[in-house]
Design an enzyme around this catalytic site. Structure first.
Site, PDB file in Angstrom:
ATOM      1  N   ASN A 223      -2.155   5.236   3.065  1.00  0.00           N
ATOM      2  CA  ASN A 223      -2.241   6.131   1.917  1.00  0.00           C
ATOM      3  C   ASN A 223      -1.804   7.547   2.258  1.00  0.00           C
ATOM      4  O   ASN A 223      -1.072   8.174   1.490  1.00  0.00           O
ATOM      5  CB  ASN A 223      -3.685   6.154   1.399  1.00  0.00           C
TER       6      ASN A 223
ATOM      7  N   ARG B  79       3.943  11.514 -10.163  1.00  0.00           N
ATOM      8  CA  ARG B  79       3.120  12.678 -10.513  1.00  0.00           C
ATOM      9  C   ARG B  79       3.829  13.991 -10.180  1.00  0.00           C
ATOM     10  O   ARG B  79       3.405  15.049 -10.644  1.00  0.00           O
ATOM     11  CB  ARG B  79       1.782  12.630  -9.758  1.00  0.00           C
TER      12      ARG B  79
ATOM     13  N   SER C 214       0.729  -3.564  -4.923  1.00  0.00           N
ATOM     14  CA  SER C 214      -0.417  -2.666  -4.967  1.00  0.00           C
ATOM     15  C   SER C 214      -1.754  -3.395  -4.973  1.00  0.00           C
ATOM     16  O   SER C 214      -2.534  -3.287  -5.903  1.00  0.00           O
ATOM     17  CB  SER C 214      -0.311  -1.768  -6.212  1.00  0.00           C
TER      18      SER C 214
ATOM     19  N   CYS D 131      -7.243  -5.395   2.503  1.00  0.00           N
ATOM     20  CA  CYS D 131      -8.512  -5.238   3.233  1.00  0.00           C
ATOM     21  C   CYS D 131      -9.668  -5.912   2.511  1.00  0.00           C
ATOM     22  O   CYS D 131     -10.707  -6.195   3.103  1.00  0.00           O
ATOM     23  CB  CYS D 131      -8.866  -3.766   3.396  1.00  0.00           C
TER      24      CYS D 131
ATOM     25  N   ALA E 193       0.820  -1.215   0.000  1.00  0.00           N
ATOM     26  CA  ALA E 193       0.000   0.000   0.000  1.00  0.00           C
ATOM     27  C   ALA E 193       0.857   1.270   0.000  1.00  0.00           C
ATOM     28  O   ALA E 193       0.846   2.039  -0.957  1.00  0.00           O
ATOM     29  CB  ALA E 193      -0.961  -0.003   1.188  1.00  0.00           C
ATOM     30  N   ALA E 194       1.636   1.482   1.073  1.00  0.00           N
ATOM     31  CA  ALA E 194       2.395   2.729   1.190  1.00  0.00           C
ATOM     32  C   ALA E 194       3.467   2.839   0.098  1.00  0.00           C
ATOM     33  O   ALA E 194       3.664   3.912  -0.483  1.00  0.00           O
ATOM     34  CB  ALA E 194       3.027   2.836   2.575  1.00  0.00           C
TER      35      ALA E 194
ATOM     36  N   TYR F 156     -31.063  16.823   7.378  1.00  0.00           N
ATOM     37  CA  TYR F 156     -32.196  16.049   7.886  1.00  0.00           C
ATOM     38  C   TYR F 156     -33.274  15.885   6.823  1.00  0.00           C
ATOM     39  O   TYR F 156     -33.703  16.848   6.198  1.00  0.00           O
ATOM     40  CB  TYR F 156     -32.810  16.703   9.124  1.00  0.00           C
TER      41      TYR F 156
ATOM     42  N   ASP G  42       1.985   0.211   7.439  1.00  0.00           N
ATOM     43  CA  ASP G  42       1.758  -0.590   8.642  1.00  0.00           C
ATOM     44  C   ASP G  42       2.995  -0.784   9.502  1.00  0.00           C
ATOM     45  O   ASP G  42       2.879  -1.217  10.657  1.00  0.00           O
ATOM     46  CB  ASP G  42       1.218  -1.974   8.248  1.00  0.00           C
TER      47      ASP G  42
END
Lengths: 452, 452
Positions: free
Chosen positions: A306, A22, A39, A43, A11-12, A427, A284
């Site tokens: 993340n 990017r 990747s 979960c 993940a990380a 509501y 983790d």
């Protein structure tokens, strides 16, 4: 050109890679993992096992090619066996050939994650005793589940509960064995009790939950056939999953003299820098800073991984980013019943010295006259002196978890219960009650504090 | 003993009564209403009309007896026709006998609510042209709906949309006519457009939405048969509901010299005090203070009425309570599609002079591999200079409205988008994505501001 080495691919690690790609960082990125893929959503494994997802490849977020096309180098089946901080280098071993190479870095990111704890129980090496971390583990458990009638889950934490759903909904008879007095001991005891009762009520006699007892041995010739507990229970089973918790993969960090913290997770500052120059860590394997207790805690979660990955990438690239900390927000479900929490429980808050006032409110999540209205139970934990909200637990068949996020937002902003009860929430009868259960819980506390 | 008179019996009036009865205020409470019942959920009427609720009595929250048992006097069918602030008295007229009595008060609470606007359209007095406010209105529309095939809704606001759901799901062909360029003009135009397209897509050709056009006359002998618009459309129909908006019932307040504000709603301070000594007001008849625009606005909502009623009661009883203001949070649905918002839209924010930056994100509300994942669109509106979150709109078949409450909580606490993107939200595949759509929207804005 800056040489960036990333260790770990679940993940990380991929998050850092993606964010660096990017950015306009002039760098060479090499990601090493001892696994054969990267990747993926660990979960999601319980839902693959349950059968909600047919193809395990759907759990893969990005393929190595997607990174390589953009210029990163992804090295599969390559384990980092040593970090040499003084040399700014790591030793990488090929999982198959065992060949070792030395790789230099300008910046290193440790994203080695965590692994299931395997307790030392007699005959734990028998066949059909599983743990769950990788997609391969998931495939094995799913395959076994399909040809089984009975299962035992050792451990009553999140993963245990998610596997319980998977096994129950596939028609199995399941025993869950939890050493603590309560399953999901991350909740306050009386909330855990409600959860346990609801799970039993929903399970038509197919699920038995044993607490306050531990597995002492497994019996069987070649394959596990029986599970024996310390109180003398002997349970027939076709297979076993061990889900008693995880431990961070930080041996190589420790070996390199990098400072560890709570539960042997790597200590990082709010920019994800470890104690060693040019070495970052995320995911983790790192320790977290808890915003309410103002103490370190190890709360390994995909959502945090993340954020930490993004933060590490910005800083590695030469920018500035800082993560304030975590609230320990988490959610899981059993068969449509949601269990969620954020911040501190009453038990934890007292441990940290807060003067706790709490309220627990069971109420419909929608206008009571709407056919889709369901019960939820909200427990709000407040510091009596500062009146700040410390935490919230939300469980039920209704819409509990998103309400917990509304509290998380208030806790992060250090709102008092007096502020919170004025919150202008949406509501309409299909969505909530005119006074939302959250606000009812806040009002009860307010009335107690001010005795109006 | 303090003599407290409350005018109005739907939401704020009964709330004040209930809260006073729970307080230790030594007071005599008299509630006057021109209706034949009190304390009902007007917001539930569209769902009664839809048929989700069989018995309209289920919409009644509390019966007069429940208040009277505890010591309040509930006077049904009694209209307040004049307030005499100097005399600390009101004139009350019996709706049937027309008899008038003068009633003295020590403290007065005006909770006269709002009523539907009835525009001056030719032949509006024809039969089967309805408005919706009371349970009686609801019963009439439901009865008519059961024997009809075609309906026209004049007005594309919340109540219009809710009636559209009711009529469509009962198999009718429905025309909705909205004078503005967009239905639900409370949303930004491009969001309203998405909503309109989704409604059409979900309605199998049974719903037509006409915007930018107005009804100029109704045709028919005794009963309405056709609706004529200014652009020359002639629409056959069995009945019509007018839902073009509401106006506050503040004539008696104005007549008594009490200060009014925006849209002729009663101006109150944050303790619900009007400009006249010992006169309070709460509910749909009062003006609100908007926490983001820092301007007055009239946003009549059931959720606010409850908060205002509680606040007024505490202050009337001699305690101290203050409401900071509202965010205009609201939600409605059409056939499972949620439309919700809080704070300012981009359009409004620009009007108030903010330097707006926004992002719109369409994303699955749960992990993409989960079969129950649905799209939601989140629009986040931020002030570029202070980076504070100004508002959010959330729509979609997925879980949008509760996320909007999470933003509401952040806006109330004056959080910046930089703070917000670090929010530790609950994550599990059946509940959200590892990076929640809210945080994705915040990240996009952050990336734009800082260009990393």
């Amino acid at each position: 050109m800056k040489k960036i080495v990333i260790i770990g691919g679940v993940a990380a690690g991929p998050k850092i890679t993606a964010k660096l790609l990017r950015s306009d960082c002039d760098c060479q990125i090499d990601l090493y993992t001892d696994e054969k893929l990267i990747s993926y959503s660990a979960c999601g494994l319980p839902y693959f096992i349950e059968g909600l997802i047919e193809d395990p490849n759907r759990l893969i977020v990005r393929k190595p090619e997607q990174f390589e096309e953009k210029g990163a180098n992804i090295h599969l089946g390559k384990r980092c066996i040593k970090i040499l901080p003084d040399e700014h280098a790591v030793l990488i071993q090929d999982v198959d050939t065992k060949e070792i190479e030395k790789v230099n870095y300008d910046k290193l990111a440790i994203c080695t994650g965590a692994r299931p704890i395997v307790p030392s129980i007699e005959n734990i090496e028998l066949k059909n005793i599983f743990t769950l971390r990788t997609i391969d583990d998931g495939i094995k458990i799913r395959e076994k589940l399909r040809h089984s009638k009975k299962a035992v889950i050792v451990g009553g934490g999140y993963i245990g509960i998610e596997l319980l759903e998977a096994f129950y909904l596939n028609g199995l008879d399941v025993h869950m064995i939890e050493m603590n007095e309560h399953i999901l001991p991350i909740f306050d005891p009386e909330i855990s009790d409600i959860i346990k009762n609801e799970i039993i009520k929903m399970s038509n006699g197919k699920v038995r939950i044993i607490t306050n007892d531990a597995v002492v041995s497994f019996l069987g010739e070649d394959k596990v056939e029986k599970v024996v507990t310390s109180k003398g229970e002997v349970i027939d089973t076709d297979f076993v999953v061990i889900a008693v918790g995880v431990t961070p993969n930080t041996e190589i960090a420790k070996d390199a003299g990098i400072e560890l913290g709570v539960s042997n997770a790597i200590r990082v500052n709010n920019r994800m820098q470890t104690s060693a120059t040019d070495i970052y860590a995320a995911g983790d394997c790192i320790e977290n800073f808890h915003l309410v207790s103002r103490n370190y805690a190890w709360i390994p979660l995909g959502s945090s991984a993340n954020k930490e990955g993004r933060c590490a990438a910005i800083n590695i690239a030469g920018g500035y980013d800082a993560l304030p900390g975590v609230l320990g927000s988490a959610v899981t479900r059993y068969n449509g019943f949601t269990m969620s929490l954020t911040g501190l429980t009453e038990t934890e808050a007292k441990k940290f010295g807060f003067d706790v006032i709490s309220s627990t409110m069971t109420k419909k999540d929608k206008a009571g006259y709407m056919p889709e209205a369901e019960n939820i139970t909200i427990k709000l934990v407040v510091d009596k002196r500062s009146r700040k909200i410390l935490g919230a637990q939300g469980i039920g068949s209704g819409d509990a978890d998103k309400r917990i996020n509304t509290v998380a937002s208030a806790i992060q902003a250090e709102q008092t219960v007096d502020d919170f009860l004025h919150l202008d929430m949406t509501y309409a009868p299909p969505y909530s009650t005119a006074v939302d259960p959250l606000l009812s819980a806040a009002l009860v506390i307010n009335n107690q504090i001010y005795k109006i």
